[in-house]
Design an enzyme around this catalytic site. Sequence first.
Site, PDB file in Angstrom:
ATOM      1  N   ASP A 130       0.719  -1.262  -0.022  1.00 23.07           N
ATOM      2  CA  ASP A 130       0.225   0.047  -0.094  1.00 23.07           C
ATOM      3  C   ASP A 130       0.724   1.326   0.054  1.00 23.07           C
ATOM      4  OD1 ASP A 130      -2.643  -0.555  -0.419  1.00 23.07           O
ATOM      5  OD2 ASP A 130      -3.149  -0.228   2.008  1.00 23.07           O
ATOM      6  N   ASP A 235      -3.614   4.230  -2.453  1.00 22.48           N
ATOM      7  CA  ASP A 235      -4.756   4.478  -1.466  1.00 22.48           C
ATOM      8  C   ASP A 235      -5.310   5.703  -1.832  1.00 22.48           C
ATOM      9  OD1 ASP A 235      -6.382   3.586   1.157  1.00 22.48           O
ATOM     10  OD2 ASP A 235      -5.593   5.464   1.571  1.00 22.48           O
ATOM     11  N   GLU A 304      -6.722   2.778  -6.171  1.00 27.31           N
ATOM     12  CA  GLU A 304      -8.074   2.779  -5.408  1.00 27.31           C
ATOM     13  C   GLU A 304      -8.969   3.967  -5.872  1.00 27.31           C
ATOM     14  OE1 GLU A 304      -9.822   2.334  -0.942  1.00 27.31           O
ATOM     15  OE2 GLU A 304      -8.466   3.835  -1.453  1.00 27.31           O
ATOM     16  N   HIS A 369     -10.767  -4.788   2.700  1.00 27.49           N
ATOM     17  CA  HIS A 369     -10.775  -4.282   4.252  1.00 27.49           C
ATOM     18  C   HIS A 369     -11.682  -3.381   4.560  1.00 27.49           C
ATOM     19  CE1 HIS A 369      -8.292  -1.511   2.026  1.00 27.49           C
ATOM     20  NE2 HIS A 369      -8.237  -0.577   3.297  1.00 27.49           N
ATOM     21  N   ASP A 370     -12.516  -2.888   3.419  1.00 27.04           N
ATOM     22  CA  ASP A 370     -13.613  -1.803   3.642  1.00 27.04           C
ATOM     23  C   ASP A 370     -14.904  -2.182   3.332  1.00 27.04           C
ATOM     24  OD1 ASP A 370     -11.446   0.344   4.409  1.00 27.04           O
ATOM     25  OD2 ASP A 370     -11.148   0.838   2.384  1.00 27.04           O
TER      26      ASP A 370
END
Length: 588
Positions: A130, A235, A304, A369-370
């Site tokens: 990330d 990100d 993202e 993860h979200d």
Amino acid sequence: MLNCFESNPKPIPGNTDTALGGSATSTNGSCTTEQEWWRHHVIYQIYPRSFKDSNGDGAGDLKGIESKLDYIVELGVKTIWLSPIYKSPMKDFGYDIEDFKDVDERFGTLQDFRDLVKAMRMRDLRLVMDLVPNHSSDQHEWFQKSLRKEDPYTDYYVWVPPKGFEDGKPIPPNNWLSVFGGSAWEWYEGRGEFYLHQFAKEQPDLNFRNPAVKEEMLDVMRFWLEQGVDGFRVDAMPHLFEDGELRDEPAINETKVQQGDYNGLHHVHTHNLPEVLEVMADFRNTLDEYSEMTDKVRKLMMAEVYDSVEKTMQYYGDRHRPLADFPFNFYLMTNISRESSPYDIKNTIELWMSNMPETKWANWVLGNHDHGRVASRFGGDLVDCLNMILLMLPGTAVTYYGEELGMEDTPVSWELTVDPAGLNVGPEKYKDHSRDPERTPMQWNAFKNAGFSDADKTWLPLHPDFQTVNVETQSQGTSHLNVYKALVRARGDVSVMYGALNMRVLNDAVFAFSRSYSGNRSYVVAVNWSNTSVTVDLRTFDDVPDIAEVFVTSVNYSGAPTKTLSINSVSLDAREGIVLSYMPEIKD
């Protein structure tokens, strides 16, 4: 620069009506598919705190990940995407970074990271990290010096004077809201100014209008490339720039705005501004320059982006200004539900494929993860059907850890909640916002803490089903895990990598598609998305012979065990899926 970065794909023969968006392509230019290695790979996202604990503190770490690399190999996965491991106060669990060039002690040391890279290289695995460019932690040295107006850090962050004062209290410069709720502005008395934070107040936004900030982030990229990473997942990229005139954003729902709900505003001044793509181009150039100077192997960049398909596609760039190798395709995750129809699935796939720029590479995401886990959002009976779609479509597949097992969201009480997105809205609404349920520990076996940790307490609770839903239990016999492994194996066939994509909706209940390549083993996938049993005729796919081999079925498949099936009469119970393999034939 490496010429391979300007590829010249050649379409593979197939049904041009449904081999959409140039996805069924083979590179005949100077960029080979070996150089664009992610085309062959499944990318497996690991949330480090929850994968494997090696030191008994109740949270996962780098040594724990290293100890489970053989499992990654057994899955057939070739690339790991690692969520943040940077030094951090953990106000947002690693996305608030105190030092972009160090590993947080909770995860280990920089040497542990190097050891992990070395162990992965021995297994022919690649590592993607990330990259979090939009903000830092408020504990970062840059921010601490910016608080004191110490040059050159004075303008490393977005500082703005108050609009005025009311009853002695400073008024924020505009109505911008934080993704996590409330005002996006935090007052600092020492400077007499507000600073911007589009996420938690402990995550001040970096000021990318300051060229020095961009250079700092490019230097961060080079540092980790030197440590051996093969690329980055960038990100929150669309948040990088804000309107220089600080104009208010228009309200969509005034009530939500008053409640501080981020979704109450139309984010025309803080999201996806044109300048973002200019910085993305600099990121791309930095990766390419590093490859040119070292191993000549292209580095991966994933972006993202949550936005309209038109704006999302801009992150691919073009041959004159290449940007991300792909922006994440979240549409299967956000546009499809258990209540969707097969037409919805087909249309969602076509949405990406028909809008994707020619020669670009597709990707597919079901969870991260979200977002809640697949089994919880869609139902456990659709887990295999969804993995069939994810892994058999053309493009790179991205899997969130545990989805291969059908792990479910873990109920987390208010008292055990740690995610700031949940904590910020209080005990009444936290369940609607907290991301803790999808971040709970990996379930390895049926023993203490599911084999994740020897600690008396894990950082988040285990799901109560870990005694039956775990790697050890599912390693034998018919299971979600073994269905997943079989599907990954199929991705080694040229038909799945580059074959034509042909999609059909059958009986208003079944979504089906084939991946075919003349002269090579090909596949047809059929999933029953309805609540009733159906029988379908797959002769609608012209190149499928009358008899096809059963490659894999969903765990809940109720048909008689058989090696072959007549394609004119394929029976599927509710929520069942099947993958058949065949050698393409030309029918009169």
